[in-house]
Design an enzyme around this catalytic site. Structure first.
Site, PDB file in Angstrom:
ATOM      1  N   SER A  95       0.802  -1.227   0.000  1.00 40.30           N
ATOM      2  CA  SER A  95       0.000   0.000   0.000  1.00 40.30           C
ATOM      3  C   SER A  95       0.833   1.273   0.000  1.00 40.30           C
ATOM      4  O   SER A  95       0.326   2.342  -0.345  1.00 40.30           O
ATOM      5  CB  SER A  95      -0.935   0.014   1.219  1.00 40.30           C
ATOM      6  OG  SER A  95      -0.185  -0.136   2.416  1.00 40.30           O
ATOM      7  N   HIS A 123       1.359   5.130   6.239  1.00 40.55           N
ATOM      8  CA  HIS A 123       0.855   5.644   4.965  1.00 40.55           C
ATOM      9  C   HIS A 123       0.922   7.168   4.902  1.00 40.55           C
ATOM     10  O   HIS A 123       0.580   7.848   5.866  1.00 40.55           O
ATOM     11  CB  HIS A 123      -0.586   5.179   4.751  1.00 40.55           C
ATOM     12  CG  HIS A 123      -0.729   3.697   4.767  1.00 40.55           C
ATOM     13  ND1 HIS A 123      -1.071   3.007   5.916  1.00 40.55           N
ATOM     14  CD2 HIS A 123      -0.546   2.775   3.794  1.00 40.55           C
ATOM     15  CE1 HIS A 123      -1.109   1.707   5.641  1.00 40.55           C
ATOM     16  NE2 HIS A 123      -0.794   1.539   4.364  1.00 40.55           N
ATOM     17  N   ASP A 165      -1.868   7.178   9.769  1.00 43.53           N
ATOM     18  CA  ASP A 165      -1.151   6.306  10.698  1.00 43.53           C
ATOM     19  C   ASP A 165       0.340   6.528  10.495  1.00 43.53           C
ATOM     20  O   ASP A 165       0.741   7.483   9.833  1.00 43.53           O
ATOM     21  CB  ASP A 165      -1.541   4.833  10.475  1.00 43.53           C
ATOM     22  CG  ASP A 165      -1.401   4.406   9.017  1.00 43.53           C
ATOM     23  OD1 ASP A 165      -0.439   4.856   8.355  1.00 43.53           O
ATOM     24  OD2 ASP A 165      -2.242   3.634   8.524  1.00 43.53           O
TER      25      ASP A 165
END
Length: 499
Positions: free
Chosen positions: A279, A468, A465
């Site tokens: 991601s 990311h 967070d």
């Protein structure tokens, strides 16, 4: 039987002679000019193309031949001094066409040790006698107009039909407008064409009009390159060629009868760069979790290379392989493609619990059998084993793998940005070195950048967070990856990076 064979070979010979005769009888469209007509060898090296490389796609080549004799770096003077015009002149026959475009290099120095290619400005008969420093020859230099007129007159003497074009515009902008050369080379080209009563195409002005319709933002980086305001991309070359064709259509020149009604432009195939990872690289459809792969194409020459982001959120090397995602990418790979590989964030997860995405630590050959919820057995390998598999199989397809260490998290042990120096960074580098793949320690490079920016600034990049980033953080990661690729000495991908 022998008679049949003889008749067969006679028939073939007749067909060949007829074909050759038809080819020789067809008029030929010759082009003479500089690098904006043909760049280099006309093969698109460096992504640069001249309009002469594409004009044939607008013409019926079953009825006309196309020969592009332009040479980069030449002026109207040096094209003739080097004997290049003589080559064309000797080939000319009645009914052939000669497209002529010079001017970009005529403005250079008349006599120096570098190029010595300049001409006297204007269309007059004045001359300058020199001992050429570059060629070591005595030479009489004439005006730009004199050289253009000489080409026209000699072409006409062979029964050929000259067509004069003003030089294509440069990608320079002032207040939303492209400057014209209608008081210099464009004007002089027009004056000589009118004097000799041959077709003149004001390519400079007409192409500038089309550029202004599209706007500076779209032109720069698509039709011209950011690094070069003179030479066109394939799209820019087609734009110039289309202007010439449109002007021919409304002219009285007989070349217009060979223009195709429904032409089809075939652009050179683009190289591809695939991105695989998690991601931190993927398109997550979340403004608070933007993978750097989303932004990476911003720093690539997308007129020549296509960026295909196959990264997927939540994946480790293990799950990217187990779920068939790697096979999908592998099946698309072609020789000469590039593939950027970055994993590690999810490989540290549990091997046999929860998301079943952890890989075994290290680069060894050890394995662990895991029973999945559906009862199937899975043999789990080390992080390095999966990386090695991706690299080897990519290379088997002729692709060029580049391994990157994972991006740092927004964690600051001992007031230093987080690094994985002894684990995933090291394992990634060891595998890349073992398999002869390129390696970029993005983790270390980004950690240094974060430390230079400071905790408070870096914190703004991580709204969701500690893993990311938002768009600005992704942009910084992508820029850093692009800068690092640009520094890979022997990696061709660096030639597609535009910073």
């Amino acid at each position: 039987m022998r008679l049949i064979k003889i008749l067969f070979f006679i028939s073939l010979a007749v067909l060949f002679i007829n074909f050759t005769s038809n080819q020789n009888n067809k008029p030929t469209v010759f082009m003479v000019g500089d690098s904006t007509v043909k760049n280099g060898k006309g093969d698109g090296a460096g992504g640069l193309w001249g309009w002469g490389d594409y004009i044939g796609q607008f013409l019926d080549t079953t009825k006309v031949n196309i020969e592009n004799h332009a040479l980069g770096g030449t002026s109207s003077r040096t094209f003739q001094d080097k004997g290049l015009w003589t080559v064309v002149l000797n080939k000319l026959k009645k009914g052939d066409y000669v497209l002529i475009q010079f001017g970009h290099n005529d403005d250079g120095a008349i006599n120096d040790s570098l190029r010595a290619r300049g001409t006297i400005k204007g269309i007059g008969n004045e001359t300058q006698e020199i001992d050429n420093i570059l060629t070591k020859k005595h030479e009489i230099v004439h005006s730009y107009g004199w050289y253009i007129q000489k080409i026209i007159q000699e072409a006409k003497s062979k029964g050929a039909i000259p067509i004069v074009c003003s030089p294509i515009p440069r990608n320079d902008w002032k207040n939303g407008k492209v400057p014209r050369n209608n008081t210099s080379y464009g004007l002089w080209a027009k004056q000589i064409a009118e004097k000799e009563k041959v077709t003149f195409i004001d390519l400079n002005d007409k192409m500038a009009i089309e550029m202004e319709k599209l706007g500076e933002t779209k032109i720069t980086g698509t039709y011209f390159y950011k690094r070069d305001h003179t030479h066109t991309s394939a799209k820019g070359a087609v734009l110039a060629a289309s202007v010439i064709i449109n002007e021919l259509k409304i002219s009285k020149n007989s070349l217009k009868k060979y223009i195709l009604e429904n032409h089809k432009i075939v652009f050179p195939p683009k190289k591809k760069v695939f991105l695989i990872g998690d991601s931190t690289m993927a398109n997550n459809d979340n403004p608070d979790a933007v993978g750097w792969g989303v932004v990476f194409s911003t720093y690539c020459d997308t007129t020549r290379i296509e960026v295909i982001n196959k990264a997927r959120g939540g994946r480790s090397t293990r799950t990217f392989d187990y779920e068939g995602l790697w096979n999908e990418v592998k099946n698309e790979l072609q020789p000469g493609n590039f593939i950027l590989i970055q994993f590690g964030h999810n490989d540290a997860g549990a091997v046999d619990k929860e998301k079943l995405r952890g890989s075994l630590k290290g680069n060894g050959d050890e394995t662990q059998q895991v029973i999945r919820p559906d009862g199937t057995k899975e043999i789990v390998h080390t992080f390095g084993w999966y990386l090695e598999k991706f690299i080897r199989e990519a290379k088997e397809k002729g692709a060029i793998p580049i391994v990157l260490s994972q991006t740092p998290r927004n964690e600051w042990p001992n007031d230093k940005a987080e690094r994985r120096t002894e684990t995933y960074n090291k394992w990634s580098q060891d595998v890349a070195n073992k398999e002869g793949a390129y390696y970029i320690d993005l983790n270390q490079i980004m950690a240094l950048k974060y430390e230079a920016l400071g905790k408070e600034k870096v914190k703004t990049y991580f709204p969701k967070d500690h893993t990311h980033t938002d768009f600005e953080g992704a942009k910084l990661n992508a820029l850093t990856a692009a800068e690092s690729i640009k520094k890979l000495k022997e990696c061709d991908l660096k030639n597609f990076i535009e910073l």
